[in-house]
Write a protein that holds these residues in place. Structure first.
Motif, PDB file in Angstrom:
ATOM      1  N   GLN A 121       6.558  11.879  -7.500  1.00 27.11           N
ATOM      2  CA  GLN A 121       5.393  12.405  -8.194  1.00 27.11           C
ATOM      3  C   GLN A 121       4.141  12.365  -7.324  1.00 27.11           C
ATOM      4  O   GLN A 121       3.334  13.291  -7.344  1.00 27.11           O
ATOM      5  CB  GLN A 121       5.157  11.615  -9.485  1.00 27.11           C
ATOM      6  CG  GLN A 121       6.265  11.810 -10.525  1.00 27.11           C
ATOM      7  CD  GLN A 121       5.963  11.071 -11.819  1.00 27.11           C
ATOM      8  OE1 GLN A 121       5.116  10.176 -11.852  1.00 27.11           O
ATOM      9  NE2 GLN A 121       6.666  11.438 -12.890  1.00 27.11           N
ATOM     10  N   ARG A 122       4.000  11.309  -6.557  1.00 31.20           N
ATOM     11  CA  ARG A 122       2.800  11.148  -5.727  1.00 31.20           C
ATOM     12  C   ARG A 122       3.019  11.590  -4.285  1.00 31.20           C
ATOM     13  O   ARG A 122       2.041  11.783  -3.547  1.00 31.20           O
ATOM     14  CB  ARG A 122       2.348   9.688  -5.736  1.00 31.20           C
ATOM     15  CG  ARG A 122       1.970   9.170  -7.120  1.00 31.20           C
ATOM     16  CD  ARG A 122       1.538   7.723  -7.032  1.00 31.20           C
ATOM     17  NE  ARG A 122       1.157   7.188  -8.328  1.00 31.20           N
ATOM     18  CZ  ARG A 122       0.757   5.945  -8.556  1.00 31.20           C
ATOM     19  NH1 ARG A 122       0.681   5.091  -7.519  1.00 31.20           N
ATOM     20  NH2 ARG A 122       0.438   5.541  -9.759  1.00 31.20           N
ATOM     21  N   GLY A 123       4.274  11.717  -3.855  1.00 31.02           N
ATOM     22  CA  GLY A 123       4.541  12.046  -2.456  1.00 31.02           C
ATOM     23  C   GLY A 123       4.162  10.936  -1.516  1.00 31.02           C
ATOM     24  O   GLY A 123       3.665  11.179  -0.416  1.00 31.02           O
ATOM     25  N   THR A 124       4.388   9.671  -1.944  1.00 35.06           N
ATOM     26  CA  THR A 124       4.009   8.516  -1.129  1.00 35.06           C
ATOM     27  C   THR A 124       5.208   7.616  -0.888  1.00 35.06           C
ATOM     28  O   THR A 124       6.208   7.661  -1.616  1.00 35.06           O
ATOM     29  CB  THR A 124       2.898   7.697  -1.812  1.00 35.06           C
ATOM     30  OG1 THR A 124       3.369   7.251  -3.095  1.00 35.06           O
ATOM     31  CG2 THR A 124       1.650   8.524  -1.994  1.00 35.06           C
TER      32      THR A 124
ATOM     33  N   ASP B 119       8.107   8.094  -3.647  1.00 38.50           N
ATOM     34  CA  ASP B 119       7.587   8.375  -4.978  1.00 38.50           C
ATOM     35  C   ASP B 119       7.434   9.891  -5.100  1.00 38.50           C
ATOM     36  O   ASP B 119       6.518  10.488  -4.515  1.00 38.50           O
ATOM     37  CB  ASP B 119       6.237   7.679  -5.183  1.00 38.50           C
ATOM     38  CG  ASP B 119       5.715   7.812  -6.611  1.00 38.50           C
ATOM     39  OD1 ASP B 119       5.917   8.886  -7.219  1.00 38.50           O
ATOM     40  OD2 ASP B 119       5.118   6.842  -7.116  1.00 38.50           O
TER      41      ASP B 119
ATOM     42  N   GLU C 131       5.951   3.419  -0.199  1.00 38.65           N
ATOM     43  CA  GLU C 131       5.307   2.105  -0.230  1.00 38.65           C
ATOM     44  C   GLU C 131       5.671   1.317   1.024  1.00 38.65           C
ATOM     45  O   GLU C 131       6.834   1.278   1.440  1.00 38.65           O
ATOM     46  CB  GLU C 131       5.751   1.303  -1.452  1.00 38.65           C
ATOM     47  CG  GLU C 131       5.027  -0.043  -1.545  1.00 38.65           C
ATOM     48  CD  GLU C 131       5.524  -0.902  -2.694  1.00 38.65           C
ATOM     49  OE1 GLU C 131       4.786  -1.061  -3.664  1.00 38.65           O
ATOM     50  OE2 GLU C 131       6.655  -1.418  -2.593  1.00 38.65           O
TER      51      GLU C 131
ATOM     52  N   ASP D  78       0.903   8.301   2.428  1.00 41.75           N
ATOM     53  CA  ASP D  78       1.415   9.663   2.340  1.00 41.75           C
ATOM     54  C   ASP D  78       2.733   9.746   3.111  1.00 41.75           C
ATOM     55  O   ASP D  78       2.844   9.249   4.235  1.00 41.75           O
ATOM     56  CB  ASP D  78       0.394  10.635   2.939  1.00 41.75           C
ATOM     57  CG  ASP D  78       0.711  12.084   2.609  1.00 41.75           C
ATOM     58  OD1 ASP D  78       1.827  12.523   2.923  1.00 41.75           O
ATOM     59  OD2 ASP D  78      -0.149  12.769   2.034  1.00 41.75           O
ATOM     60  N   GLU D  79       3.737  10.375   2.508  1.00 39.74           N
ATOM     61  CA  GLU D  79       5.052  10.430   3.150  1.00 39.74           C
ATOM     62  C   GLU D  79       5.026  11.157   4.488  1.00 39.74           C
ATOM     63  O   GLU D  79       5.924  10.988   5.322  1.00 39.74           O
ATOM     64  CB  GLU D  79       6.068  11.099   2.231  1.00 39.74           C
ATOM     65  CG  GLU D  79       5.747  12.538   1.873  1.00 39.74           C
ATOM     66  CD  GLU D  79       6.799  13.138   0.952  1.00 39.74           C
ATOM     67  OE1 GLU D  79       7.975  13.179   1.350  1.00 39.74           O
ATOM     68  OE2 GLU D  79       6.445  13.543  -0.167  1.00 39.74           O
TER      69      GLU D  79
ATOM     70  N   THR E  77       0.837  -1.187   0.000  1.00 41.70           N
ATOM     71  CA  THR E  77       0.000   0.000   0.000  1.00 41.70           C
ATOM     72  C   THR E  77       0.875   1.239   0.000  1.00 41.70           C
ATOM     73  O   THR E  77       1.900   1.285   0.691  1.00 41.70           O
ATOM     74  CB  THR E  77      -0.952   0.021   1.210  1.00 41.70           C
ATOM     75  OG1 THR E  77      -1.763   1.189   1.156  1.00 41.70           O
ATOM     76  CG2 THR E  77      -0.191   0.005   2.514  1.00 41.70           C
ATOM     77  N   PRO E  78       0.523   2.258  -0.773  1.00 42.39           N
ATOM     78  CA  PRO E  78       1.245   3.532  -0.723  1.00 42.39           C
ATOM     79  C   PRO E  78       0.647   4.425   0.362  1.00 42.39           C
ATOM     80  O   PRO E  78      -0.572   4.604   0.439  1.00 42.39           O
ATOM     81  CB  PRO E  78       1.015   4.122  -2.115  1.00 42.39           C
ATOM     82  CG  PRO E  78      -0.314   3.574  -2.531  1.00 42.39           C
ATOM     83  CD  PRO E  78      -0.467   2.229  -1.871  1.00 42.39           C
TER      84      PRO E  78
END
Length: 394
Positions: free
Chosen positions: A280-283, A278, A285, A241-242, A238-239
């Motif tokens: 681009q998404r700021g996530t 990531d 995994e 949020d950072e 699951t990704p």
């Protein structure tokens, strides 16, 4: 004529009462709902969506920095869950553990008996001081001694009583359930847990594919030591949020619910946190290892993941909706005191899904507004209407 006058006076009286009531209501201010600050259990969770995967490989790393003292396996070896893979040198941790265990023994065999003996001595001295004070007071009543000597006896009794209380507190501190004993036991348990991490064990059954170290190498926390192929390992990816990274740690428990089977939740453990973000998404995994996969799980099945990141058995809590951010970026609440509101800065602790911990700024029993109208101002009078807090454990 008189009836008309009386009716007129009645109308004036009613209008006056109505005006007084409206004025009183206006003076009281608007009725605003809110909550009473309470102490309750609080669980901090991270919630996200993920997918089930049959991951074939697993990376094994160390939680400690240390020198590799012994390697027990080689590439191609088949291992079972819990098998020892390597051992790190941990003389310093062992020394600290020995010292902590020695302190526990010293407390049980020396400090505790000494404290009991000191308490017995202090109680004996107190009894003697009490008898001496009573004796001198009797002599003073018979005019056979002076007031000064009686006062000296009373002061001696007070000092003896203080010493007795101090001795009692020391006995409580070194008792099996006392603060000092609990502190030493917690220290021993923590060092034992740290020392156990010096022995790297296989997290699951499988075959070792690669090894990234040699005996004598110094490894750092998070460095991949082995890559192993697992035996039909099922996990959830699951990704997140950072911004959740500070809350995450390996081994945290989680509950997973498959969208197709919402009434059959199952347990998992956070087993991997990606070292990369990531952009681009700021996530970031994360992966969750499922201990006992249910029969209905399928590859790429969509699931909801709830990770328990922290817990307080008792905390000062308020609903998240009462917390605002002022123009300076400070977390604040609208606190009600003596039927008026003021903006109160607060320091937050754990942030649950519906409740948050208040570390400072409020006390149990304080009243806070659930929502603040745009025109509310500091010092404004209001009528507070308490609302029940629907959930405290989050």
């Amino acid at each position: 004529m008189r009836r008309a006058v009386r009716n007129y006076l009645w109308i004036i009286a009613v209008v006056a009462l109505l005006a007084a009531y409206i004025g009183y209501q206006k003076w009281q201010g608007p009725e605003l709902g809110g909550y009473v600050v309470i102490e309750a259990p609080l669980v901090q969770r991270v919630v996200a969506a993920g997918r089930v995967t049959n991951e074939a490989r697993l990376q094994v790393s160390s939680e400690l920095a240390g020198l590799v003292l012994e390697r027990r396996v080689a590439e191609g070896d088949k291992v079972s869950k819990g098998d020892i893979l390597l051992i790190l040198r941990a003389e310093e941790l062992k020394a600290q553990l020995d010292a902590a265990q020695a302190a526990v023994v010293q407390l049980e065999q020396q400090q505790r008996p000494q404290a009991l003996a000191e308490l017995e001595r202090a109680q004996t001295v107190l009894a003697q001081a009490t008898r001496e004070r009573e004796r001198r007071e009797a002599l003073l009543a018979a005019e056979l001694t002076t007031t000064e000597l009686v006062e000296q006896a009373r002061q001696a009794e007070i000092q003896a009583e203080t010493a007795s209380v101090t001795a009692q507190l020391q006995v409580q501190a070194v008792s099996p359930t006392g603060t000092e004993a609990q502190r030493l036991q917690a220290q021993v348990q923590n060092l034992q847990a740290q020392l156990a991490k010096a022995t790297i064990r296989a997290p699951a059954a499988g075959t070792l594919l690669t090894r990234n170290f040699e005996t004598g190498d110094v490894v750092q926390p998070g460095t991949v030591l082995f890559t192993m192929a697992l035996e039909s390992a099922v996990e959830v990816r699951t990704p997140l949020d950072e911004r959740n990274l500070p809350q995450l740690a390996l081994g945290q428990p989680a509950q997973i619910i498959a969208d197709a089977y919402p009434n059959q939740p199952f347990a998992a453990t956070l087993s991997f946190i990606s070292p990369a973000i990531d952009a681009q998404r700021g996530t970031v995994e994360v992966r969750l290892q499922i201990t006992e996969p249910p029969q209905f799980l399928r590859q790429d099945m969509t699931v909801s993941v709830t990770i328990e990141t922290a817990r307080r058995e008792q905390a000062l809590v308020v609903p998240n909706e009462v917390i605002f951010t002022d123009s300076d970026g400070q977390q604040v609440v609208w606190r009600v005191n003596n039927d008026s509101v003021t903006q109160q800065p607060v320091e937050l602790g754990l942030r649950g899904l519906t409740m948050s911990e208040i570390k400072s700024g409020l006390n149990s029993g304080d009243q806070v507004l659930a929502e603040a109208p745009d025109d509310v101002r500091n010092g404004q009078r209001i009528r507070f209407k308490s609302q029940p807090i629907l959930s405290s454990s989050d």
